[in-house]
Design a protein around this motif. Sequence first.
Motif, PDB file in Angstrom:
ATOM      1  N   ARG A   1      -6.614 -10.335   2.393  1.00  0.00           N
ATOM      2  CA  ARG A   1      -6.263 -10.472   3.820  1.00  0.00           C
ATOM      3  C   ARG A   1      -7.017 -11.635   4.468  1.00  0.00           C
ATOM      4  O   ARG A   1      -6.499 -12.255   5.393  1.00  0.00           O
ATOM      5  CB  ARG A   1      -6.552  -9.169   4.583  1.00  0.00           C
ATOM      6  CG  ARG A   1      -5.895  -7.948   3.997  1.00  0.00           C
ATOM      7  CD  ARG A   1      -4.375  -8.018   3.955  1.00  0.00           C
ATOM      8  NE  ARG A   1      -3.827  -6.831   3.268  1.00  0.00           N
ATOM      9  CZ  ARG A   1      -2.552  -6.633   3.018  1.00  0.00           C
ATOM     10  NH1 ARG A   1      -1.680  -7.543   3.369  1.00  0.00           N
ATOM     11  NH2 ARG A   1      -2.127  -5.570   2.361  1.00  0.00           N
TER      12      ARG A   1
ATOM     13  N   ASN B   1       0.816  -1.216   0.000  1.00  0.00           N
ATOM     14  CA  ASN B   1       0.000   0.000   0.000  1.00  0.00           C
ATOM     15  C   ASN B   1       0.847   1.262   0.000  1.00  0.00           C
ATOM     16  O   ASN B   1       0.330   2.357  -0.214  1.00  0.00           O
ATOM     17  CB  ASN B   1      -0.966  -0.021   1.179  1.00  0.00           C
ATOM     18  CG  ASN B   1      -2.015  -1.108   0.997  1.00  0.00           C
ATOM     19  OD1 ASN B   1      -2.137  -1.685  -0.092  1.00  0.00           O
ATOM     20  ND2 ASN B   1      -2.722  -1.426   2.063  1.00  0.00           N
TER      21      ASN B   1
ATOM     22  N   ARG C   1     -16.261  -7.561   5.144  1.00  0.00           N
ATOM     23  CA  ARG C   1     -14.891  -8.029   5.375  1.00  0.00           C
ATOM     24  C   ARG C   1     -14.840  -9.192   6.393  1.00  0.00           C
ATOM     25  O   ARG C   1     -13.788  -9.446   6.977  1.00  0.00           O
ATOM     26  CB  ARG C   1     -13.997  -6.864   5.819  1.00  0.00           C
ATOM     27  CG  ARG C   1     -12.576  -7.086   5.378  1.00  0.00           C
ATOM     28  CD  ARG C   1     -11.680  -5.889   5.413  1.00  0.00           C
ATOM     29  NE  ARG C   1     -10.467  -6.225   4.682  1.00  0.00           N
ATOM     30  CZ  ARG C   1      -9.428  -5.425   4.518  1.00  0.00           C
ATOM     31  NH1 ARG C   1      -9.443  -4.220   5.061  1.00  0.00           N
ATOM     32  NH2 ARG C   1      -8.387  -5.817   3.814  1.00  0.00           N
TER      33      ARG C   1
ATOM     34  N   ASP D   1      -7.054  -3.774   7.703  1.00  0.00           N
ATOM     35  CA  ASP D   1      -6.323  -4.816   6.970  1.00  0.00           C
ATOM     36  C   ASP D   1      -5.766  -5.884   7.903  1.00  0.00           C
ATOM     37  O   ASP D   1      -5.346  -6.940   7.442  1.00  0.00           O
ATOM     38  CB  ASP D   1      -5.174  -4.205   6.158  1.00  0.00           C
ATOM     39  CG  ASP D   1      -5.695  -3.299   5.061  1.00  0.00           C
ATOM     40  OD1 ASP D   1      -4.916  -2.492   4.534  1.00  0.00           O
ATOM     41  OD2 ASP D   1      -6.899  -3.378   4.747  1.00  0.00           O
ATOM     42  N   SER D   2      -5.742  -5.613   9.222  1.00  0.00           N
ATOM     43  CA  SER D   2      -5.248  -6.612  10.188  1.00  0.00           C
ATOM     44  C   SER D   2      -6.392  -7.301  10.906  1.00  0.00           C
ATOM     45  O   SER D   2      -6.170  -8.142  11.793  1.00  0.00           O
ATOM     46  CB  SER D   2      -4.327  -5.930  11.213  1.00  0.00           C
ATOM     47  OG  SER D   2      -3.230  -5.337  10.538  1.00  0.00           O
TER      48      SER D   2
ATOM     49  N   ILE E   1       1.326  -4.098   7.370  1.00  0.00           N
ATOM     50  CA  ILE E   1       0.198  -5.043   7.394  1.00  0.00           C
ATOM     51  C   ILE E   1       0.722  -6.474   7.242  1.00  0.00           C
ATOM     52  O   ILE E   1       0.318  -7.381   7.971  1.00  0.00           O
ATOM     53  CB  ILE E   1      -0.824  -4.707   6.292  1.00  0.00           C
ATOM     54  CG1 ILE E   1      -1.322  -3.267   6.426  1.00  0.00           C
ATOM     55  CG2 ILE E   1      -1.968  -5.727   6.295  1.00  0.00           C
ATOM     56  CD1 ILE E   1      -2.000  -2.929   7.726  1.00  0.00           C
TER      57      ILE E   1
END
Length: 418
Positions: free
Chosen positions: A372, A23, A332, A306-307, A234
């Motif tokens: 992810r 990113n 997500r 993202d984590s 990330i």
Amino acid sequence: MACYIIEGGNRLSGEITVQGSKNGSLPLLSACVLVRGETALKNCPRLTDVDAAVNILTYLGCKAGRCGDSVVVDSTDACECDIPDSLMQEMRSSVVFLGALLGRFGRAELSSPGGCEIGLRPIDLHLEAMRALGTKITEEGGRLICSCPDGLKGARITLSFPSVGATENVLLAACTAKGETVLINAAREPEIKELADFLNACGAKIKGAGESIITVEGVKALCGAEHTVSRDRIAACTFMAAAAVTKGDVLLCGMTQDMLMPVLEPFEKTGCKLMQDTRGLRIKAPERLLSFSSVRTMPYPGFPTDSQADFGVMASVAHGTGVIIENIFENRFKYTAELTKMGADIRTEGRVAVIQGVKALHGAQVFSPDLRGGSALVVAGLCAKGVTRVNGIHYIDRGYENFDGQLAALGAKIIRGE
Ligand code: EPZ
């Protein structure tokens, strides 16, 4: 379809060097078409998303390619300002070429990137900001035709949400706009400051990047520069989660606590010990993880969306109940259905997931729902009893360089299969 085959139960230990940031590198690659001349991006990760960005640069008329661990771009002869659908669809974040193309050519044509695995991902904030800078935008058959015949003019822009991509597009378009641009409610992710530092090295005049208000004073033109891409915070978190669920002890070379600040406390709550030394950040996991209680994803410096999947996996084998609230993207949690096949006890309702830790997961055949979510399923396979097959790993190739090689070097039993 490529897959990973993982035999779980092996403790991870040793040290790895974390890859360059996906990113971070993508907006930097877009910026290469804005600056005239040659740019060298060192420590640029070997990812399919980076390949897709290089393909777009090549189509636009730049000479672009890999040279060792760098990607070198010479944009002198750049001449196109439209991105074909085929290239747009290869990578969602191709919308961040918009600001650079407008800044360079005063024109841009691209397809409105469709929603993707994790949500609708509209680009209204991007388009509103470009209009504020003097761009006329029409839509014809799914294509956005953008032009600013009188050139871009600095403006005062307030984002209704601190969108990372919209902030990047404003920086790219405002650099060579006439006059001053003030961006309010800008994203504060580290990748924004990295992009601004690179652009300033190319001759731009950006102040306040990393804060909520950024000021850009337009300059005539930018010239190429050399830049070393920062390490991927990330990806680092994913490797930390892999150590955490396997009772591991891993040194992340080159990483510092500052780079991981939003996730340090949640990791420590699980009983992991984090120790900084001159070589990097070491994580030492307990025999069994404790629950982190709850995390809610927020714009930086909040907990990173993202984590989120990494912590979903950690919660699934921790002692106690973990709650995850996903505030950034509306879709997500798809990985949780796959985790359930491995024996996880997860209930999701809208943006909330409630995870009751179980003693152990068991191997299963699972499918990556997105980038992810896919890497998190690999983490789950590392600690599951038996063998796990993770399908659809082309998603993982978008964001993790040599993922199986890095994990195997730490003691994981993982191979790439077809
Ligand atoms: C960047 O995506 C990252 N991608 C994402 O990482 C990351 O999850 C996200 O920022 C948030 O940190 C890259 O940097 C390439 P946003 P971006 O614009 O820029 C809504 C990964 O796994 N929104 O900050 O697309 C949007 O729908 C990826 O590496 C609008 O409504 O994120 C979302 O709900 C996934 N209108 C929220 O804002 C807009 O015009 C955050 O999006 C733009 C965004």
